[in-house]
Scaffold this motif. Structure first.
Motif, PDB file in Angstrom:
ATOM      1  N   UNK A  59      30.763  33.139  49.177  1.00 13.60           N
ATOM      2  CA  UNK A  59      31.627  34.306  49.372  1.00 13.60           C
ATOM      3  C   UNK A  59      33.101  33.905  49.307  1.00 13.60           C
ATOM      4  N   UNK A  60      33.903  34.806  48.744  1.00 15.24           N
ATOM      5  CA  UNK A  60      35.358  34.685  48.715  1.00 15.24           C
ATOM      6  C   UNK A  60      35.953  35.928  49.373  1.00 15.24           C
ATOM      7  N   UNK A  61      37.120  35.776  49.968  1.00  8.89           N
ATOM      8  CA  UNK A  61      37.800  36.936  50.542  1.00  8.89           C
ATOM      9  C   UNK A  61      38.672  37.602  49.484  1.00  8.89           C
ATOM     10  N   UNK A  62      38.752  38.908  49.566  1.00 13.97           N
ATOM     11  CA  UNK A  62      39.618  39.655  48.667  1.00 13.97           C
ATOM     12  C   UNK A  62      41.023  39.700  49.259  1.00 13.97           C
ATOM     13  N   UNK A  63      42.024  39.460  48.434  1.00 14.43           N
ATOM     14  CA  UNK A  63      43.379  39.222  48.894  1.00 14.43           C
ATOM     15  C   UNK A  63      44.147  40.516  49.161  1.00 14.43           C
ATOM     16  N   UNK A  64      43.767  41.204  50.254  1.00 13.90           N
ATOM     17  CA  UNK A  64      44.551  42.339  50.737  1.00 13.90           C
ATOM     18  C   UNK A  64      44.213  42.575  52.210  1.00 13.90           C
ATOM     19  N   UNK A 122      37.346  41.980  53.751  1.00 14.28           N
ATOM     20  CA  UNK A 122      36.392  42.375  52.734  1.00 14.28           C
ATOM     21  C   UNK A 122      36.237  41.196  51.784  1.00 14.28           C
ATOM     22  N   UNK A 123      35.010  40.777  51.601  1.00 13.33           N
ATOM     23  CA  UNK A 123      34.728  39.587  50.808  1.00 13.33           C
ATOM     24  C   UNK A 123      33.721  39.908  49.717  1.00 13.33           C
ATOM     25  N   UNK A 124      33.569  38.972  48.789  1.00 13.52           N
ATOM     26  CA  UNK A 124      32.722  39.227  47.616  1.00 13.52           C
ATOM     27  C   UNK A 124      32.060  37.939  47.175  1.00 13.52           C
ATOM     28  N   UNK A 125      30.763  38.033  46.910  1.00  9.14           N
ATOM     29  CA  UNK A 125      29.982  36.918  46.377  1.00  9.14           C
ATOM     30  C   UNK A 125      29.773  37.167  44.892  1.00  9.14           C
ATOM     31  N   UNK A 126      30.561  36.530  44.010  1.00  6.62           N
ATOM     32  CA  UNK A 126      30.448  36.823  42.580  1.00  6.62           C
ATOM     33  C   UNK A 126      29.233  36.152  41.945  1.00  6.62           C
ATOM     34  N   UNK A 159      29.206  35.278  38.904  1.00  9.24           N
ATOM     35  CA  UNK A 159      29.883  34.232  38.141  1.00  9.24           C
ATOM     36  C   UNK A 159      30.852  33.539  39.084  1.00  9.24           C
ATOM     37  N   UNK A 160      30.549  32.308  39.459  1.00 13.44           N
ATOM     38  CA  UNK A 160      31.375  31.626  40.455  1.00 13.44           C
ATOM     39  C   UNK A 160      32.795  31.335  39.954  1.00 13.44           C
ATOM     40  N   UNK A 161      33.040  31.495  38.650  1.00 12.67           N
ATOM     41  CA  UNK A 161      34.372  31.287  38.098  1.00 12.67           C
ATOM     42  C   UNK A 161      35.221  32.566  38.126  1.00 12.67           C
ATOM     43  N   UNK A 162      34.621  33.665  38.577  1.00 15.12           N
ATOM     44  CA  UNK A 162      35.362  34.926  38.655  1.00 15.12           C
ATOM     45  C   UNK A 162      36.508  34.790  39.656  1.00 15.12           C
ATOM     46  N   UNK A 163      37.727  35.144  39.229  1.00 18.86           N
ATOM     47  CA  UNK A 163      38.902  34.956  40.073  1.00 18.86           C
ATOM     48  C   UNK A 163      39.506  36.260  40.578  1.00 18.86           C
ATOM     49  N   UNK A 164      39.152  37.393  39.963  1.00 17.27           N
ATOM     50  CA  UNK A 164      39.724  38.679  40.330  1.00 17.27           C
ATOM     51  C   UNK A 164      38.655  39.765  40.247  1.00 17.27           C
ATOM     52  N   UNK A 165      38.876  40.844  41.010  1.00 12.83           N
ATOM     53  CA  UNK A 165      38.090  42.063  40.865  1.00 12.83           C
ATOM     54  C   UNK A 165      39.045  43.196  40.526  1.00 12.83           C
ATOM     55  N   UNK A 166      38.612  44.154  39.705  1.00 14.81           N
ATOM     56  CA  UNK A 166      39.451  45.323  39.465  1.00 14.81           C
ATOM     57  C   UNK A 166      39.672  46.093  40.765  1.00 14.81           C
ATOM     58  N   UNK A 167      40.915  46.453  41.046  1.00 14.91           N
ATOM     59  CA  UNK A 167      41.210  47.209  42.264  1.00 14.91           C
ATOM     60  C   UNK A 167      40.488  48.548  42.260  1.00 14.91           C
ATOM     61  N   UNK A 168      40.330  49.132  41.076  1.00 18.25           N
ATOM     62  CA  UNK A 168      39.649  50.431  40.981  1.00 18.25           C
ATOM     63  C   UNK A 168      38.190  50.321  41.417  1.00 18.25           C
ATOM     64  N   UNK A 169      37.553  49.196  41.139  1.00 16.18           N
ATOM     65  CA  UNK A 169      36.168  48.975  41.572  1.00 16.18           C
ATOM     66  C   UNK A 169      36.093  48.943  43.093  1.00 16.18           C
ATOM     67  N   UNK A 180      44.356  44.596  39.879  1.00 14.67           N
ATOM     68  CA  UNK A 180      43.294  43.687  40.279  1.00 14.67           C
ATOM     69  C   UNK A 180      43.624  43.031  41.612  1.00 14.67           C
ATOM     70  N   UNK A 181      42.589  42.469  42.227  1.00 12.42           N
ATOM     71  CA  UNK A 181      42.733  41.802  43.510  1.00 12.42           C
ATOM     72  C   UNK A 181      42.118  40.410  43.400  1.00 12.42           C
ATOM     73  N   UNK A 182      42.839  39.425  43.866  1.00  9.22           N
ATOM     74  CA  UNK A 182      42.385  38.042  43.737  1.00  9.22           C
ATOM     75  C   UNK A 182      41.252  37.733  44.713  1.00  9.22           C
ATOM     76  N   UNK A 183      40.354  36.858  44.282  1.00  7.48           N
ATOM     77  CA  UNK A 183      39.310  36.302  45.126  1.00  7.48           C
ATOM     78  C   UNK A 183      39.778  34.929  45.600  1.00  7.48           C
ATOM     79  N   UNK A 184      39.857  34.756  46.923  1.00  7.30           N
ATOM     80  CA  UNK A 184      40.374  33.525  47.501  1.00  7.30           C
ATOM     81  C   UNK A 184      39.331  32.871  48.402  1.00  7.30           C
ATOM     82  N   UNK A 185      39.442  31.575  48.673  1.00 12.68           N
ATOM     83  CA  UNK A 185      38.486  30.927  49.585  1.00 12.68           C
ATOM     84  C   UNK A 185      38.523  31.541  50.975  1.00 12.68           C
ATOM     85  N   UNK A 186      37.379  31.584  51.627  1.00 16.07           N
ATOM     86  CA  UNK A 186      37.331  32.075  53.006  1.00 16.07           C
ATOM     87  C   UNK A 186      38.061  31.102  53.937  1.00 16.07           C
TER      88      UNK A 186
END
Length: 224
Positions: A147-152, A171-175, A177-187, A218-224
């Protein structure tokens, strides 16, 4: 160990599950007993308990949104240490989510979760019931899972229907694709609005958060 789905508060295992919820989580995070009736009858909400020797020793709740290609883990509860309950629930949930994705003909992007941040204020996180549910332990385990935390800055409406803003979580996300670095903010916005649709009283802090996300791409995925 039995992986048993609960679809009614009249299920004989539900009372044990609700007691576990009250042991593990603070009051504002636990939906009142009778208010579970309607959610449990929703085919899209999957509440399972781990049953050993006729007793509930753990539980997990999750959903899959095929239109968004994401899942959400509402909670995972380990009632006793040293029994492998966490691994049992994780593997059973993975298999069921794979089944749900296959049935819908979709390929999952990943899975959301609200994860406590005990480093903000230790005094506010003196709960957990058993050692594996300690917020520090849970956070580290979820980090190891991927899991990564979403940067907001994140808040959510309280589940007690009082309309309070609950903080102290990320709010966190388990991608997938472990190389995924961002999620669309709209999602994220679409997911959160759908997830909290059942709570009519939205705090202003939550509305402000949603409006801020609408202004981002978009919102960055960062380490917990």
């Amino acid at each position: 160990m039995l992986y048993h789905r609960i679809t009614s508060i009249d299920d004989p295992y539900f009372a044990e599950l609700h007691k576990l919820l009250q042991t593990i989580f603070p009051p504002e995070e636990v939906l009142a007993y009778e208010l579970w009736r309607e959610p449990l009858e929703d085919a899209g909400i999957h509440v399972y308990v781990a049953v050993e020797d006729g007793k509930v020793v753990g539980s997990t709740e999750y959903r899959y949104y095929p239109e968004l290609r994401v899942a959400m883990t509402d909670f995972t509860i380990i009632g006793q240490a040293g029994k492998g309950i966490g691994r049992f629930l994780l593997r059973a949930r993975e298999k069921d989510l794979a089944r749900l994705a296959e049935q819908s003909g979709t390929e999952p992007i990943g899975m959301f979760a609200e994860i406590y941040n005990p480093y903000e204020s230790e005094e506010q996180h003196a709960f957990g019931g058993v050692t594996p549910m300690n917020p520090f332990v849970r956070r580290e385990v979820l980090s190891h899972i991927g899991y990564n935390r979403l940067d907001f800055p994140y808040v959510h409406p309280s589940w007690d229907h009082e309309g309070q803003a609950v903080s102290g979580l990320q709010l966190s996300f388990l991608p997938a694709d472990e190389n995924l670095a961002f999620l669309p903010a709209s999602l994220i916005v679409t997911f959160l609005e759908g997830y909290y649709e059942a709570l009519p009283n939205k705090p202003q802090a939550w509305l402000d958060m949603i409006n801020q996300l609408r202004q981002q791409e978009q919102v960055a995925l960062l380490p917990l």
